[in-house]
Write an enzyme that holds these catalytic residues in place. Structure first.
Site, PDB file in Angstrom:
ATOM      1  N   GLY A  77       0.833  -1.196   0.000  1.00  0.00           N
ATOM      2  CA  GLY A  77       0.000   0.000   0.000  1.00  0.00           C
ATOM      3  C   GLY A  77       0.866   1.244   0.000  1.00  0.00           C
ATOM      4  N   GLY A  78       0.291   2.327   0.505  1.00  0.00           N
ATOM      5  CA  GLY A  78       1.015   3.601   0.524  1.00  0.00           C
ATOM      6  C   GLY A  78       2.293   3.541   1.335  1.00  0.00           C
TER       7      GLY A  78
ATOM      8  N   GLY B 159      24.687  13.451 -28.815  1.00  0.00           N
ATOM      9  CA  GLY B 159      24.120  13.996 -27.585  1.00  0.00           C
ATOM     10  C   GLY B 159      24.582  13.222 -26.365  1.00  0.00           C
ATOM     11  N   ALA B 160      24.785  11.912 -26.540  1.00  0.00           N
ATOM     12  CA  ALA B 160      25.205  11.089 -25.400  1.00  0.00           C
ATOM     13  C   ALA B 160      26.598  11.514 -24.934  1.00  0.00           C
ATOM     14  CB  ALA B 160      25.176   9.617 -25.787  1.00  0.00           C
TER      15      ALA B 160
HETATM   16  C1  HXC Z   1      -3.531  -4.521  12.065  1.00  0.00           C
HETATM   17  C2  HXC Z   1      -2.403  -6.352  11.349  1.00  0.00           C
HETATM   18  C3  HXC Z   1      -2.143  -5.745  10.112  1.00  0.00           C
HETATM   19  C4  HXC Z   1      -2.637  -4.432   9.917  1.00  0.00           C
HETATM   20  C5  HXC Z   1      -1.259  -7.669  10.098  1.00  0.00           C
HETATM   21  N1  HXC Z   1      -1.848  -7.551  11.270  1.00  0.00           N
HETATM   22  N2  HXC Z   1      -1.441  -6.585   9.355  1.00  0.00           N
HETATM   23  N3  HXC Z   1      -3.091  -5.738  12.298  1.00  0.00           N
HETATM   24  N4  HXC Z   1      -3.322  -3.856  10.912  1.00  0.00           N
HETATM   25  N5  HXC Z   1      -2.409  -3.766   8.772  1.00  0.00           N
HETATM   26  C6  HXC Z   1      -1.850  -8.516  12.356  1.00  0.00           C
HETATM   27  C7  HXC Z   1      -2.690  -9.742  12.067  1.00  0.00           C
HETATM   28  O1  HXC Z   1      -4.013  -9.505  12.384  1.00  0.00           O
HETATM   29  C8  HXC Z   1      -2.029 -10.760  12.954  1.00  0.00           C
HETATM   30  O2  HXC Z   1      -2.490 -10.548  14.270  1.00  0.00           O
HETATM   31  C9  HXC Z   1      -0.585 -10.380  12.926  1.00  0.00           C
HETATM   32  O3  HXC Z   1      -0.551  -9.036  12.506  1.00  0.00           O
HETATM   33  C10 HXC Z   1       0.232 -11.194  11.959  1.00  0.00           C
HETATM   34  O4  HXC Z   1      -0.451 -11.210  10.728  1.00  0.00           O
HETATM   35  P1  HXC Z   1      -0.743 -12.572   9.953  1.00  0.00           P
HETATM   36  O5  HXC Z   1      -1.772 -12.277   8.958  1.00  0.00           O
HETATM   37  O6  HXC Z   1      -1.012 -13.675  10.927  1.00  0.00           O
HETATM   38  O7  HXC Z   1       0.671 -12.837   9.309  1.00  0.00           O
HETATM   39  P2  HXC Z   1       0.987 -13.373   7.850  1.00  0.00           P
HETATM   40  O8  HXC Z   1       0.184 -14.601   7.563  1.00  0.00           O
HETATM   41  O9  HXC Z   1       2.464 -13.495   7.791  1.00  0.00           O
HETATM   42  O10 HXC Z   1       0.508 -12.241   6.856  1.00  0.00           O
HETATM   43  C11 HXC Z   1       1.076 -10.982   6.901  1.00  0.00           C
HETATM   44  C12 HXC Z   1       0.306 -10.015   6.005  1.00  0.00           C
HETATM   45  C13 HXC Z   1      -1.187 -10.007   6.391  1.00  0.00           C
HETATM   46  C14 HXC Z   1       0.449 -10.459   4.545  1.00  0.00           C
HETATM   47  C15 HXC Z   1       0.951  -8.643   6.168  1.00  0.00           C
HETATM   48  O11 HXC Z   1      -1.284  -9.873   7.818  1.00  0.00           O
HETATM   49  C16 HXC Z   1      -1.948  -8.917   5.737  1.00  0.00           C
HETATM   50  O12 HXC Z   1      -2.319  -9.061   4.561  1.00  0.00           O
HETATM   51  N6  HXC Z   1      -2.197  -7.858   6.481  1.00  0.00           N
HETATM   52  C17 HXC Z   1      -2.927  -6.725   5.977  1.00  0.00           C
HETATM   53  C18 HXC Z   1      -2.057  -5.934   5.046  1.00  0.00           C
HETATM   54  C19 HXC Z   1      -2.743  -4.686   4.575  1.00  0.00           C
HETATM   55  O13 HXC Z   1      -3.651  -4.769   3.751  1.00  0.00           O
HETATM   56  N7  HXC Z   1      -2.343  -3.562   5.152  1.00  0.00           N
HETATM   57  C20 HXC Z   1      -2.839  -2.317   4.754  1.00  0.00           C
HETATM   58  C21 HXC Z   1      -2.032  -1.911   3.507  1.00  0.00           C
HETATM   59  S1  HXC Z   1      -2.521  -0.357   2.966  1.00  0.00           S
HETATM   60  P3  HXC Z   1      -2.661 -11.735  15.328  1.00  0.00           P
HETATM   61  O14 HXC Z   1      -3.214 -11.066  16.532  1.00  0.00           O
HETATM   62  O15 HXC Z   1      -3.541 -12.729  14.679  1.00  0.00           O
HETATM   63  O16 HXC Z   1      -1.281 -12.276  15.535  1.00  0.00           O
HETATM   64  C22 HXC Z   1      -1.574   0.643   3.829  1.00  0.00           C
HETATM   65  C23 HXC Z   1      -1.887   2.050   3.561  1.00  0.00           C
HETATM   66  C24 HXC Z   1      -0.777   2.916   3.951  1.00  0.00           C
HETATM   67  O17 HXC Z   1      -0.758   0.292   4.574  1.00  0.00           O
HETATM   68  C25 HXC Z   1      -1.157   4.280   3.486  1.00  0.00           C
HETATM   69  C26 HXC Z   1      -0.082   5.237   3.689  1.00  0.00           C
HETATM   70  C27 HXC Z   1      -0.461   6.532   3.129  1.00  0.00           C
END
Ligand code: HXC
Length: 517
Positions: A172-173, A407-408
């Site tokens: 993501g961002g 030019g290069a």
């Molecule tokens: C809160 C999160 C989290 C998140 C993971 N966790 N990502 N909690 N916010 N963004 C937590 C899970 O719930 C889990 O908690 C623990 O972290 C480990 O995650 P798992 O899923 O068990 O691990 P894994 O199987 O290795 O997968 C990792 C992962 C997946 C691929 C990162 O967790 C995932 O897809 N997370 C969401 C990613 C996402 O979409 N993020 C937002 C991106 S957009 P528990 O308690 O079960 O251990 C963004 C915008 C930024 O970031 C903008 C900036 C301008």
């Protein structure tokens, strides 16, 4: 002994211990099971032994906005400062074992605090990223927090070196903080970066793709050019960051530290006199020259797998860090294309921002022709490299070893864009265009009318080479400062760098230039 005092110490110990083991043993084992180190193990390997001073170990977030109210000591990131080879650096290391290293308000405040300190004391910032991205439960607060980091990345750009290391997810961002920093490392197979993940890709474009194929280290090393260094595992990655830091000054007011590798400055390499093949269409490997001239044959190549027709990297000459940009005739004949121009342009600007002198080794047949390159913007992208070299005020030295056409030639740090000192080898070919193309344009009628057109073409080419395509005409004009013996290249470069030591260039006041982005 004061009992109250003793219990306070115990309380502190208890609180620290809670923070340090916030994720729990099981999650650290999971991390190890994926071939990854824990956030604290990474810091230990990155910094000189025993130098890490942690901040905000007790900091907690306000708790999640929705659902069960829960806080996490340390809030999923370890921050502080320590030294690398005795020089201060600031570091944050995201802890995937605590809410997936996700970034909430307090987590970001910790990162911002060390970024602010790094900027005020003038020390590099190193980010070890391993995070699920914006903490979903904190909603807009976590988006706002990212914005605060981006803002500081931009403010610190060109002031202190910023290094990002991707050691897990970065989606993501969140990718835009590393993208703004100077160098991105990625660990093979355990890291990935993308703006939208495989699920969104599937929904929007109906394509099936894995995280690795979409945004793994290999893809970003070879195709997108997002990453500057790819490394097989966490341990090597942290070692490589230490190596990179050794080449860099701590901030834009300092020079990089001198490092004496006990390589004589007057070392000559007679083999270089025979490096350039007699046939101008035959290739050779520019790395032979690079590794021959640099101190101790040590070179840290940047983006080594991306746009391989140009080589960029850091090395030392006479102990002093230099940034080297060299055409690579062994790949696409060393032509400048879109990717090569962007890669080298950014590298040149980094060196200029951090007082690192630039050395250019030139063997360039021109810009890449064709509709693909034209339509993808070779005018805009080529202009970036031209702009970058021209605006650079650090000492600039160029050596034309073979082709320097059109030019290069101008773009590759020529005298005409105010390179300080320009050398050429006797094998240099400086001209508006290549031998054959030029001869065919200016002698087309005579060649067509000749009894033996091939022989006529060859005769005209020989004449053109003798009279025009050599370094001597440019030397007569003063566009070259000398035509040098290849074997002496190292010595000449070092002496010239020493001469340029005190170079100062005062530019007219302006807010900033307008590089063709
Ligand atoms: C809160 C999160 C989290 C998140 C993971 N966790 N990502 N909690 N916010 N963004 C937590 C899970 O719930 C889990 O908690 C623990 O972290 C480990 O995650 P798992 O899923 O068990 O691990 P894994 O199987 O290795 O997968 C990792 C992962 C997946 C691929 C990162 O967790 C995932 O897809 N997370 C969401 C990613 C996402 O979409 N993020 C937002 C991106 S957009 P528990 O308690 O079960 O251990 C963004 C915008 C930024 O970031 C903008 C900036 C301008």
């Amino acid at each position: 002994m004061d009992c109250r005092y003793s219990s306070t110490l115990e309380a502190l110990e208890q609180l620290r211990a809670e923070s340090i083991s916030a994720g729990g043993e099981q999650k650290i084992n999971n991390q190890h099971g994926k071939g990854k180190l824990s956030a604290r193990e990474r810091i230990d390997l990155l910094l000189d032994d025993g130098t890490f001073e942690e901040f905000d170990v007790l900091k907690k977030g306000r708790g999640v906005v929705t659902g069960e109210q829960k806080t996490f000591p340390g809030d999923g990131v370890i921050t502080g400062h320590g030294t690398i080879d005795g020089r201060e650096v600031f570091v944050f290391s995201q802890d995937f074992t605590v809410v997936g290293g996700s970034l909430g308000e307090a987590h970001a405040q910790k990162i911002c605090k060390i970024m602010d300190l790094a900027l005020s004391v003038g020390a590099p910032i190193i980010g070890l990223n391993d995070s699920g991205g914006a903490r979903i439960q904190e909603g807009v607060d976590s988006l706002a927090a990212y914005g605060e980091i981006f803002h500081r990345n931009v403010r610190a750009s060109g002031v202190v070196p910023q290094i990002s290391c991707i050691m897990g997810p970065c989606a993501g961002g969140a990718v835009y903080s590393p993208a703004i920093t100077d160098f991105v490392f990625m660990v093979q197979e355990s890291s990935y970066m993308f703006v939208t993940g495989p699920n969104v890709v599937k929904t929007v474009t109906h394509q099936d793709i894995t995280s690795e194929a979409l945004g793994g280290a290999e893809v970003h090393a070879k195709k997108s050019g997002v990453t500057h260094f790819t490394v097989p595992n966490d341990v090597l990655c942290l070692r490589e960051i230490r190596r990179l830091i050794s080449y860099l000054p701590s901030n834009n007011k300092q020079r990089a530290p001198l490092l004496d590798l006990s390589d004589p400055i007057d070392r000559i390499d007679p083999a270089l006199d025979y490096l350039i093949p007699e046939n101008p269409n035959q290739t050779y490997d520019m790395n032979v020259l690079i590794y021959s001239i640099l101190d101790g044959a040590e070179f840290m190549e940047v983006q080594s797998q991306f746009a391989r027709n140009i080589i960029c990297g850091l090395g030392r000459l006479g102990g002093q860090t230099i940034g080297l940009v060299a055409n690579q005739p062994a790949v696409l004949a060393g032509v400048l294309d879109n990717d090569a121009s962007m890669k080298a342009g950014r590298f040149v600007r980094f060196c200029d921002a951090f007082n690192i002198p630039l050395i250019t080794l030139v063997d360039v047949p021109g810009f890449m022709p064709g509709p693909d390159q034209e339509h993808d913007g070779i005018i805009r992208h080529g202009a970036k490299l031209l702009y970058a070299f021209t605006e650079a005020t650090v000492p600039r030295i160029s050596v034309i070893v073979r082709k320097a056409y059109g030019g290069a030639y101008l773009v590759m740090n020529s005298k005409h864009i105010h390179c300080d000192v320009n050398y050429a080898w006797p094998t240099a070919e400086i001209a508006v265009m290549g031998l054959k193309g030029a001869t065919e344009v200016i002698h087309r009628k005579e060649i067509q009318a000749a009894e033996d057109p091939e022989a006529m073409l060859q005769a005209k080419m020989d004449h053109y080479r003798r009279t025009t395509v050599n370094p001597f005409l440019a030397a007569q004009r003063g566009y070259l400062d000398d035509v040098i013996f290849p074997r002496d290249t190292r010595h000449r470069l070092i002496r010239t760098l020493q001469m340029l030591e005190g170079k100062e260039k005062i530019l007219p006041a302006r807010k900033h230039g307008n590089i063709p982005l």
